[in-house]
Enzyme design. Structure first.
Site, PDB file in Angstrom:
ATOM      1  N   ILE A   1       0.764  -1.223  -0.031  1.00 50.70           N
ATOM      2  CA  ILE A   1       0.009   0.005  -0.057  1.00 50.70           C
ATOM      3  C   ILE A   1       0.954   1.276  -0.061  1.00 50.70           C
ATOM      4  O   ILE A   1       1.555   1.588   0.978  1.00 50.70           O
ATOM      5  CB  ILE A   1      -0.957   0.085   1.270  1.00 50.70           C
ATOM      6  CG1 ILE A   1      -1.613  -1.400   1.290  1.00 50.70           C
ATOM      7  CG2 ILE A   1      -1.698   1.210   1.165  1.00 50.70           C
ATOM      8  CD1 ILE A   1      -2.557  -1.478   2.612  1.00 50.70           C
ATOM      9  N   PRO A   2       1.185   1.672  -1.135  1.00 46.32           N
ATOM     10  CA  PRO A   2       2.460   2.556  -1.385  1.00 46.32           C
ATOM     11  C   PRO A   2       1.965   4.379  -0.772  1.00 46.32           C
ATOM     12  O   PRO A   2       1.970   5.209  -1.490  1.00 46.32           O
ATOM     13  CB  PRO A   2       2.493   2.762  -2.896  1.00 46.32           C
ATOM     14  CG  PRO A   2       1.155   2.473  -3.472  1.00 46.32           C
ATOM     15  CD  PRO A   2       0.699   1.459  -2.466  1.00 46.32           C
ATOM     16  N   CYS A   3       1.687   4.229   0.582  1.00 47.71           N
ATOM     17  CA  CYS A   3       1.348   5.457   1.160  1.00 47.71           C
ATOM     18  C   CYS A   3       2.380   6.522   1.208  1.00 47.71           C
ATOM     19  O   CYS A   3       2.451   7.838   1.093  1.00 47.71           O
ATOM     20  CB  CYS A   3       0.993   5.427   2.445  1.00 47.71           C
ATOM     21  SG  CYS A   3       2.297   4.574   3.661  1.00 47.71           S
ATOM     22  N   HIS A   4       3.584   6.132   0.715  1.00 49.98           N
ATOM     23  CA  HIS A   4       4.851   7.001   0.294  1.00 49.98           C
ATOM     24  C   HIS A   4       4.551   8.056  -0.889  1.00 49.98           C
ATOM     25  O   HIS A   4       4.886   9.150  -0.905  1.00 49.98           O
ATOM     26  CB  HIS A   4       6.197   6.665   0.237  1.00 49.98           C
ATOM     27  CG  HIS A   4       6.267   5.548  -0.928  1.00 49.98           C
ATOM     28  ND1 HIS A   4       5.640   4.316  -0.859  1.00 49.98           N
ATOM     29  CD2 HIS A   4       6.859   5.774  -2.223  1.00 49.98           C
ATOM     30  CE1 HIS A   4       6.018   3.839  -1.962  1.00 49.98           C
ATOM     31  NE2 HIS A   4       6.271   4.682  -2.940  1.00 49.98           N
ATOM     32  N   ARG A   5       3.356   7.542  -1.558  1.00 51.56           N
ATOM     33  CA  ARG A   5       3.233   8.513  -2.757  1.00 51.56           C
ATOM     34  C   ARG A   5       2.048   9.308  -2.485  1.00 51.56           C
ATOM     35  O   ARG A   5       1.571  10.098  -3.321  1.00 51.56           O
ATOM     36  CB  ARG A   5       2.425   7.400  -3.617  1.00 51.56           C
ATOM     37  CG  ARG A   5       3.387   6.564  -4.356  1.00 51.56           C
ATOM     38  CD  ARG A   5       2.882   5.512  -5.515  1.00 51.56           C
ATOM     39  NE  ARG A   5       3.908   4.572  -5.842  1.00 51.56           N
ATOM     40  CZ  ARG A   5       3.692   3.158  -6.199  1.00 51.56           C
ATOM     41  NH1 ARG A   5       2.415   3.079  -6.251  1.00 51.56           N
ATOM     42  NH2 ARG A   5       4.496   2.441  -6.531  1.00 51.56           N
TER      43      ARG A   5
END
Length: 165
Positions: free
Chosen positions: A134-138
């Site tokens: 879940i690429p929350c860094h994006r």
């Protein structure tokens, strides 16, 4: 930046699947405590541990920019299933952000039908049990990187890696 440096992360495996992946020792410790309280049997791997071939291939593909980790492979994680319905909605929306692109907390809130809900989206990001998957860094603030549970420096390195690919 080498793959080893980028993926100095904490993993919790359930069978051969990733149950939890984080860049934060604190999040990792909370996750283990959560599982132990519920009697869920897991195997933990920490920093530079030998991953299964499938996990190695997935992380190498991500680092090379040829793909991203696929969310449906991890939906049986005990952390996904204990997320609130709102968190799960946010996490699904984050999973739709293409590799190398970003969205603001406010943009995600609007897409989810809750204009003005940027803080709530930020809290769901902070609760993300599966970094990279879940690429929350994006997800970034309107004026800057915003926060990151693993450390802002890691978020910036991940975004720089994705932009370079």
């Amino acid at each position: 930046m080498g793959e080893t440096e980028l993926f100095s992360c904490h993993l919790i495996l359930q069978d051969e699947n990733i149950a939890q992946l984080s860049f934060s020792a604190t999040a990792h410790a909370r996750a283990l405590h959560f599982l132990r309280q519920r009697g869920i049997s897991v195997r933990q791997l920490r920093r530079h541990a030998p991953f299964s071939r499938r996990i190695q291939n997935a992380l190498a593909a991500y680092a090379a920019g040829s793909s991203h980790l696929q969310l449906p492979l991890f939906l049986d994680s005990p952390f996904w299933t204990t997320g609130t319905p709102f968190q799960q909605r946010v996490w699904r929306e984050i999973g739709r952000i293409p590799y190398g692109e970003t969205r603001t907390y406010g943009e995600l809130a609007t897409r989810l039908g809750i204009p003005g809900g940027a803080r709530a989206v930020g809290q769901a990001c902070h609760s993300n049990p599966l970094a990279l998957v879940i690429p929350c860094h994006r997800v970034v603030a309107a004026h800057g990187a915003g926060g990151f549970a693993g450390a802002i420096g890691i978020k910036q390195r991940l975004l720089a890696l994705e932009k370079s690919r």
